[in-house]
Design a protein around this motif. Structure first.
Motif, PDB file in Angstrom:
ATOM      1  N   SER A   1       1.848 -26.207 -69.707  1.00 17.46           N
ATOM      2  CA  SER A   1       2.654 -25.015 -70.063  1.00 17.46           C
ATOM      3  C   SER A   1       1.993 -23.851 -70.533  1.00 17.46           C
ATOM      4  N   LEU A   2       2.678 -22.861 -70.113  1.00 14.24           N
ATOM      5  CA  LEU A   2       2.028 -21.542 -70.734  1.00 14.24           C
ATOM      6  C   LEU A   2       3.006 -20.655 -71.279  1.00 14.24           C
ATOM      7  N   ARG A   3       2.662 -19.689 -72.168  1.00 11.15           N
ATOM      8  CA  ARG A   3       3.634 -18.824 -72.621  1.00 11.15           C
ATOM      9  C   ARG A   3       3.287 -17.346 -72.371  1.00 11.15           C
ATOM     10  N   LEU A   4       3.925 -16.644 -71.489  1.00 16.67           N
ATOM     11  CA  LEU A   4       3.774 -15.192 -71.170  1.00 16.67           C
ATOM     12  C   LEU A   4       4.352 -14.348 -72.296  1.00 16.67           C
ATOM     13  N   SER A   5       3.955 -13.186 -72.829  1.00 17.55           N
ATOM     14  CA  SER A   5       4.100 -12.408 -73.503  1.00 17.55           C
ATOM     15  C   SER A   5       4.406 -10.912 -72.927  1.00 17.55           C
ATOM     16  N   CYS A   6       5.242 -10.218 -73.291  1.00 13.20           N
ATOM     17  CA  CYS A   6       5.281  -9.032 -72.882  1.00 13.20           C
ATOM     18  C   CYS A   6       5.734  -7.949 -74.094  1.00 13.20           C
ATOM     19  N   GLU A   7       4.987  -7.228 -74.388  1.00 16.90           N
ATOM     20  CA  GLU A   7       5.032  -6.383 -75.527  1.00 16.90           C
ATOM     21  C   GLU A   7       5.468  -5.004 -74.851  1.00 16.90           C
ATOM     22  N   GLY A   8       6.372  -4.369 -75.624  1.00 20.93           N
ATOM     23  CA  GLY A   8       6.871  -3.109 -75.046  1.00 20.93           C
ATOM     24  C   GLY A   8       6.370  -2.070 -76.315  1.00 20.93           C
ATOM     25  N   SER A   9       6.309  -0.904 -75.962  1.00 23.09           N
ATOM     26  CA  SER A   9       6.350   0.150 -77.000  1.00 23.09           C
ATOM     27  C   SER A   9       7.061   1.432 -76.489  1.00 23.09           C
ATOM     28  N   GLY A  10       7.353   2.139 -77.311  1.00 26.22           N
ATOM     29  CA  GLY A  10       8.342   3.277 -77.021  1.00 26.22           C
ATOM     30  C   GLY A  10       9.435   3.105 -77.716  1.00 26.22           C
ATOM     31  N   ARG A  11      10.466   4.155 -77.491  1.00 25.24           N
ATOM     32  CA  ARG A  11      11.734   4.053 -78.176  1.00 25.24           C
ATOM     33  C   ARG A  11      12.740   3.273 -77.593  1.00 25.24           C
ATOM     34  N   SER A  12      13.560   2.786 -78.511  1.00 25.60           N
ATOM     35  CA  SER A  12      14.677   1.977 -77.834  1.00 25.60           C
ATOM     36  C   SER A  12      14.269   0.762 -77.223  1.00 25.60           C
ATOM     37  N   PHE A  13      13.477  -0.124 -77.374  1.00 26.09           N
ATOM     38  CA  PHE A  13      13.127  -1.106 -76.499  1.00 26.09           C
ATOM     39  C   PHE A  13      14.196  -2.199 -76.643  1.00 26.09           C
ATOM     40  N   ARG A  14      14.692  -2.086 -77.687  1.00 24.69           N
ATOM     41  CA  ARG A  14      16.006  -3.287 -77.793  1.00 24.69           C
ATOM     42  C   ARG A  14      17.122  -3.017 -76.779  1.00 24.69           C
ATOM     43  N   SER A  15      17.223  -1.746 -76.372  1.00 21.08           N
ATOM     44  CA  SER A  15      18.214  -1.109 -75.316  1.00 21.08           C
ATOM     45  C   SER A  15      18.062  -1.680 -73.924  1.00 21.08           C
ATOM     46  N   TYR A  16      16.897  -2.454 -73.740  1.00 20.52           N
ATOM     47  CA  TYR A  16      16.282  -2.935 -72.357  1.00 20.52           C
ATOM     48  C   TYR A  16      16.701  -4.121 -72.090  1.00 20.52           C
ATOM     49  N   ALA A  17      17.116  -4.483 -70.861  1.00 21.77           N
ATOM     50  CA  ALA A  17      17.085  -5.717 -70.351  1.00 21.77           C
ATOM     51  C   ALA A  17      15.551  -5.975 -69.642  1.00 21.77           C
ATOM     52  N   MET A  18      15.105  -7.218 -69.905  1.00 18.46           N
ATOM     53  CA  MET A  18      13.882  -7.530 -69.491  1.00 18.46           C
ATOM     54  C   MET A  18      13.755  -8.660 -68.371  1.00 18.46           C
ATOM     55  N   ALA A  19      12.877  -8.634 -67.801  1.00 16.59           N
ATOM     56  CA  ALA A  19      12.747  -9.500 -66.472  1.00 16.59           C
ATOM     57  C   ALA A  19      11.415  -9.802 -66.140  1.00 16.59           C
ATOM     58  N   TRP A  20      11.198 -11.064 -65.368  1.00 17.69           N
ATOM     59  CA  TRP A  20       9.950 -11.490 -65.269  1.00 17.69           C
ATOM     60  C   TRP A  20       9.842 -11.490 -63.477  1.00 17.69           C
ATOM     61  N   PHE A  21       8.944 -11.134 -63.005  1.00 17.37           N
ATOM     62  CA  PHE A  21       8.675 -11.101 -61.598  1.00 17.37           C
ATOM     63  C   PHE A  21       7.340 -11.787 -61.276  1.00 17.37           C
ATOM     64  N   ARG A  22       7.107 -12.167 -60.048  1.00 17.16           N
ATOM     65  CA  ARG A  22       5.744 -12.822 -59.908  1.00 17.16           C
ATOM     66  C   ARG A  22       5.248 -12.519 -58.424  1.00 17.16           C
ATOM     67  N   GLN A  23       4.004 -12.336 -58.265  1.00 18.96           N
ATOM     68  CA  GLN A  23       3.773 -12.273 -56.673  1.00 18.96           C
ATOM     69  C   GLN A  23       2.701 -13.013 -56.334  1.00 18.96           C
ATOM     70  N   ALA A  24       2.625 -13.847 -55.571  1.00 15.20           N
ATOM     71  CA  ALA A  24       1.849 -14.874 -55.115  1.00 15.20           C
ATOM     72  C   ALA A  24       0.784 -14.028 -53.785  1.00 15.20           C
ATOM     73  N   GLN A  25      -0.535 -14.431 -53.651  1.00 14.80           N
ATOM     74  CA  GLN A  25      -1.332 -13.777 -52.873  1.00 14.80           C
ATOM     75  C   GLN A  25      -0.657 -13.760 -51.384  1.00 14.80           C
ATOM     76  N   GLY A  26      -0.348 -12.596 -50.676  1.00 16.25           N
ATOM     77  CA  GLY A  26      -0.009 -12.523 -49.383  1.00 16.25           C
ATOM     78  C   GLY A  26       1.844 -12.575 -49.606  1.00 16.25           C
ATOM     79  N   ARG A  27       2.357 -12.510 -50.559  1.00 18.17           N
ATOM     80  CA  ARG A  27       3.640 -12.786 -50.635  1.00 18.17           C
ATOM     81  C   ARG A  27       4.490 -11.674 -51.183  1.00 18.17           C
ATOM     82  N   GLU A  28       5.711 -11.368 -51.087  1.00 16.31           N
ATOM     83  CA  GLU A  28       6.441 -10.403 -51.679  1.00 16.31           C
ATOM     84  C   GLU A  28       6.623 -10.830 -53.164  1.00 16.31           C
TER      85      GLU A  28
END
Length: 126
Positions: free
Chosen positions: A17-44
């Motif tokens: 297991s691993l847990r990734l974190s994404c810390e945001g800065s700036g105004r109104s972070f709570r107003s944002y939907a958040m997503a995770w994407f990934r890119q493997a080598q040689g792929r979209e």
């Protein structure tokens, strides 16, 4: 504007297991939907998971359903991706992204996300 910084990537054995974190800065972070994407080598770059601004709605890509969990802590300006039962095919650079959206609609499309982090490498070995 939102700045995003990912952390938590690394090298892990298959089944672990691993847990990734994404810390945001700036105004109104709570107003944002958040997503995770990934890119493997040689792929979209592909969608992994997303969560609405309030955390009430979430969507997952089929390959990670039941193994990954996305969450968002607005008090800490941080989104998380808990990854369990990791497989070799989960190896990729993982990016978090933010979309200013004050409804419960959660997009799986890259073009809907305005802000991106720099990415964090996840490597799963057998």
């Amino acid at each position: 504007q939102v700045q995003l910084v990912e952390s938590g990537g690394g090298l892990v054995q298959a089944g672990g297991s691993l847990r990734l974190s994404c810390e945001g800065s700036g105004r109104s972070f709570r107003s944002y939907a958040m997503a995770w994407f990934r890119q493997a080598q040689g792929r979209e770059r592909e969608f992994v998971a997303a969560i609405s601004w309030s955390g009430a709605s979430a969507r997952y890509a089929d390959p990670v359903k039941g193994r990954f969990t996305i969450s968002k802590d607005n008090a800490k300006n941080t989104a998380y991706l808990q990854m369990d039962s990791l497989k070799h095919e989960d190896t990729a650079v993982y990016y978090c992204a933010a979309d200013y959206r004050l409804n419960q609609i959660v997009s799986i499309h890259r073009d809907d996300y305005d802000y991106w982090g720099q990415g964090t490498q996840v490597t799963v070995f057998s």
